[in-house]
Design an enzyme around this catalytic site. Structure first.
Site, PDB file in Angstrom:
ATOM      1  N   HIS A   1      14.113 -15.986  34.815  1.00 12.25           N
ATOM      2  CA  HIS A   1      14.760 -14.704  34.521  1.00 12.25           C
ATOM      3  C   HIS A   1      14.702 -13.798  35.749  1.00 12.25           C
ATOM      4  O   HIS A   1      13.703 -13.779  36.477  1.00 12.25           O
ATOM      5  CB  HIS A   1      14.075 -14.020  33.333  1.00 12.25           C
ATOM      6  N   PRO A   2      15.762 -13.018  35.982  1.00 12.24           N
ATOM      7  CA  PRO A   2      15.782 -12.126  37.149  1.00 12.24           C
ATOM      8  C   PRO A   2      14.950 -10.869  36.924  1.00 12.24           C
ATOM      9  O   PRO A   2      14.679 -10.485  35.784  1.00 12.24           O
ATOM     10  CB  PRO A   2      17.263 -11.760  37.270  1.00 12.24           C
TER      11      PRO A   2
ATOM     12  N   SER B   1      23.238 -12.264  32.163  1.00 11.86           N
ATOM     13  CA  SER B   1      22.297 -11.246  32.637  1.00 11.86           C
ATOM     14  C   SER B   1      23.029 -10.015  33.168  1.00 11.86           C
ATOM     15  O   SER B   1      22.604  -8.877  32.955  1.00 11.86           O
ATOM     16  CB  SER B   1      21.383 -11.827  33.717  1.00 11.86           C
TER      17      SER B   1
ATOM     18  N   GLU C   1      24.140  -8.027  30.188  1.00 15.18           N
ATOM     19  CA  GLU C   1      23.006  -7.427  29.479  1.00 15.18           C
ATOM     20  C   GLU C   1      22.444  -6.226  30.229  1.00 15.18           C
ATOM     21  O   GLU C   1      22.166  -5.177  29.635  1.00 15.18           O
ATOM     22  CB  GLU C   1      21.926  -8.490  29.254  1.00 15.18           C
ATOM     23  N   GLN C   2      22.284  -6.362  31.535  1.00 14.08           N
ATOM     24  CA  GLN C   2      21.735  -5.244  32.305  1.00 14.08           C
ATOM     25  C   GLN C   2      22.709  -4.072  32.319  1.00 14.08           C
ATOM     26  O   GLN C   2      22.308  -2.914  32.246  1.00 14.08           O
ATOM     27  CB  GLN C   2      21.381  -5.694  33.724  1.00 14.08           C
TER      28      GLN C   2
ATOM     29  N   PHE D   1       8.977  -9.052  34.545  1.00 11.44           N
ATOM     30  CA  PHE D   1       8.998  -8.300  33.299  1.00 11.44           C
ATOM     31  C   PHE D   1      10.298  -8.627  32.563  1.00 11.44           C
ATOM     32  O   PHE D   1      11.392  -8.483  33.113  1.00 11.44           O
ATOM     33  CB  PHE D   1       8.933  -6.796  33.590  1.00 11.44           C
TER      34      PHE D   1
ATOM     35  N   ALA E   1      14.477  -7.640  26.070  1.00 10.07           N
ATOM     36  CA  ALA E   1      15.847  -7.744  25.553  1.00 10.07           C
ATOM     37  C   ALA E   1      16.504  -6.380  25.691  1.00 10.07           C
ATOM     38  O   ALA E   1      16.340  -5.505  24.846  1.00 10.07           O
ATOM     39  CB  ALA E   1      15.836  -8.211  24.106  1.00 10.07           C
ATOM     40  N   VAL E   2      17.226  -6.184  26.785  1.00  7.99           N
ATOM     41  CA  VAL E   2      17.716  -4.844  27.119  1.00  7.99           C
ATOM     42  C   VAL E   2      18.712  -4.311  26.104  1.00  7.99           C
ATOM     43  O   VAL E   2      18.905  -3.097  26.003  1.00  7.99           O
ATOM     44  CB  VAL E   2      18.328  -4.816  28.534  1.00  7.99           C
TER      45      VAL E   2
END
Length: 471
Positions: A371-372, A388, A391-392, A423, A426-427
């Site tokens: 994961h980034p 990703s 999501e971000q 870290f 789930a954004v």
């Protein structure tokens, strides 16, 4: 490859609104089984007499003999019970669907004419009222063909609905493969019609009932008095009517037999039930064929790609990125006992999570490190996966100020140094402020606690990703 054919999901938590005609709150459908003259009997070429669904306690087949008492009980259904029910339903203005055994119909021309004059639907109840569970597939296929031929000859039109009743594991498939039925009813698994894919055919299924059914006058546990039956029907109707008033209409099927509820002591409760439903507004009482026609026009079937029917390459290509850069999870999940219950977001998620949860700690750590960093160097360089990136962006992490980006970077560096993985959160459950608060709260956790929390967050991220792809 193990695949589980039974459908334990159905419509799931969100059944379709049936949109019954005139905004009806419930569809109440009455079926009258006409079996008299089609039951097991040596006169019909059978090896023994009938033993099913009569008022004879503990009835058993008589091998090679006529069972005079059994025959006369079935004859009561044709001679008296049918006409009592005919008067009740024609008087109430409620059309019936007849499940007619073809050989029984052939032996009852006057009753068939009465059915036709009343504009009742005459569906097929098979060639004979006998068990099919041990019948070879070719023999059952031939029996279905002969039932259609004889029914068409006797009634004047081929049947458009089918219910065997005492069926085999092959019955529904064989009837669907025949290709001429608007619906099949050899299931008891829903309160609404649904589509079943049988080869290239999309077959409508209208489930039947064995509980709102007068057959329980002849089985245990069963009805003792007509009032038992009537009270059960009323309770079922009231519950379903309330669901319809709440915006989720359903279908109620009631199964009847001439020789059972056609008796005077039983039919009185059925009459009271009919009066009860007719005292309510928004009650549709169609023939089964009308339900089939309505469903086919209002809810036509649309085929879609189903996870449980994919080959391995397609399954992994489709779901291999759900867990970040970890296609091995989808590859392992493919070997599970997948079935119709997995053809939804929750189903695939459960299968993938099982493989993630049972993986070694080293393998799970590999998923975490794949994961980034939140708003980190990969994001700045445009090297995140499409999932990703989306999501971000949903949490506004693509629009950080320089100060916010520096804060995230510093905290993530400290987190990675302490725990050994980035870290993860789930954004989509958060905004920038709550993400920052979670960062500050979790960074002081011990590694074991945080490893478990990070794994839960990975599963939650996977859930969101699957919800984008599947029902």
């Amino acid at each position: 490859m193990t695949r589980y054919p039974r459908d334990m999901r159905g419509y799931g938590a969100h059944a379709p609104h049936p949109a019954w005609p005139n905004d009806a709150k419930i569809a109440v459908q009455f079926v009258l089984n006409y079996e008299e003259g089609g039951e097991n009997c040596t006169l019909h070429g059978d090896a023994a007499s009938e033993a099913f669904l009569s008022d004879i306690p503990g009835a058993a087949q008589w091998q090679g003999q006529r069972h005079w008492n059994m025959e006369s009980i079935y004859e009561y259904g044709a001679r008296a019970g049918f006409w009592r029910l005919h008067r009740l339903f024609t008087g109430a203005g409620i059309p019936l669907t007849i499940y007619g055994v073809a050989t029984a119909l052939a032996r009852s021309p006057e009753q068939v004419q009465a059915m036709k004059d009343a504009d009742w639907e005459i569906a097929s109840h098979g060639l004979k009222w006998v068990e099919h569970k041990d019948m070879p597939e070719d023999e059952e296929r031939a029996s279905i063909k002969e039932a259609i031929r004889l029914h068409t000859e006797v009634v004047g039109d081929r049947p458009r609905g089918w219910y065997t009743g005492r069926c085999s594991a092959n019955t529904v498939r064989l009837v669907a493969e025949e290709g001429g039925f608007d619906y099949i009813s050899d299931t008891y698994d829903d309160d609404l019609p649904y589509w079943l894919e049988v080869g290239d055919r999309d077959q409508l299924i209208i489930p039947y009932t064995l509980e709102a059914n007068d057959m329980r006058f002849a089985t245990a546990p069963g009805w003792v008095t007509g009032e038992d039956f009537g009270s059960y029907l009323t309770d079922a109707f009231d519950a379903l009517y309330a669901e319809g008033e709440a915006g989720a209409p359903k279908m109620m099927t009631i199964g009847l037999h001439c020789r059972l509820v056609g008796r005077p002591g039983k039919i009185a409760a059925l009459k009271r039930f009919i009066e009860h439903i007719q005292s309510h507004e928004g009650v549709w009482c169609p023939r089964r064929l009308e339900i089939a026609e309505h469903w086919a026009s209002t809810h036509p079937h649309q085929r879609r790609t189903r996870p449980s029917q994919m080959d391995r390459k397609t399954f992994v290509a489709t779901y291999g990125s759900i867990f970040e850069h970890s296609p091995w999870i989808a590859d392992r999940a493919f070997d599970l006992e997948l079935g119709p219950a997995h053809d939804c977001a929750a189903g695939v998620h459960n299968a993938l999570c099982r493989m993630f949860r049972t993986a070694s700690e080293e393998e799970r750590l590999g998923v975490l490190t794949a994961h980034p960093d939140l708003a980190g160097k990969l994001a700045a360089a445009g090297r995140l996966t499409a999932e990703s990136t989306s999501e971000q962006a949903s949490a506004g992490l693509d629009l950080l100020t320089d100060e916010e980006r520096e804060t995230f970077t510093a905290m993530n560096n400290a987190y990675v140094e302490k725990h050994g993985f980035p870290f993860i959160i789930a954004v989509r459950d958060h905004d920038k402020a709550s993400i920052m608060a979670a960062f500050q709260r979790r960074i002081d956790n011990d590694r074991t606690t945080e490893f478990a929390e990070a794994c839960k967050q990975v599963e939650r991220i996977a859930q969101f990703r699957l919800m984008d792809l599947l029902p």
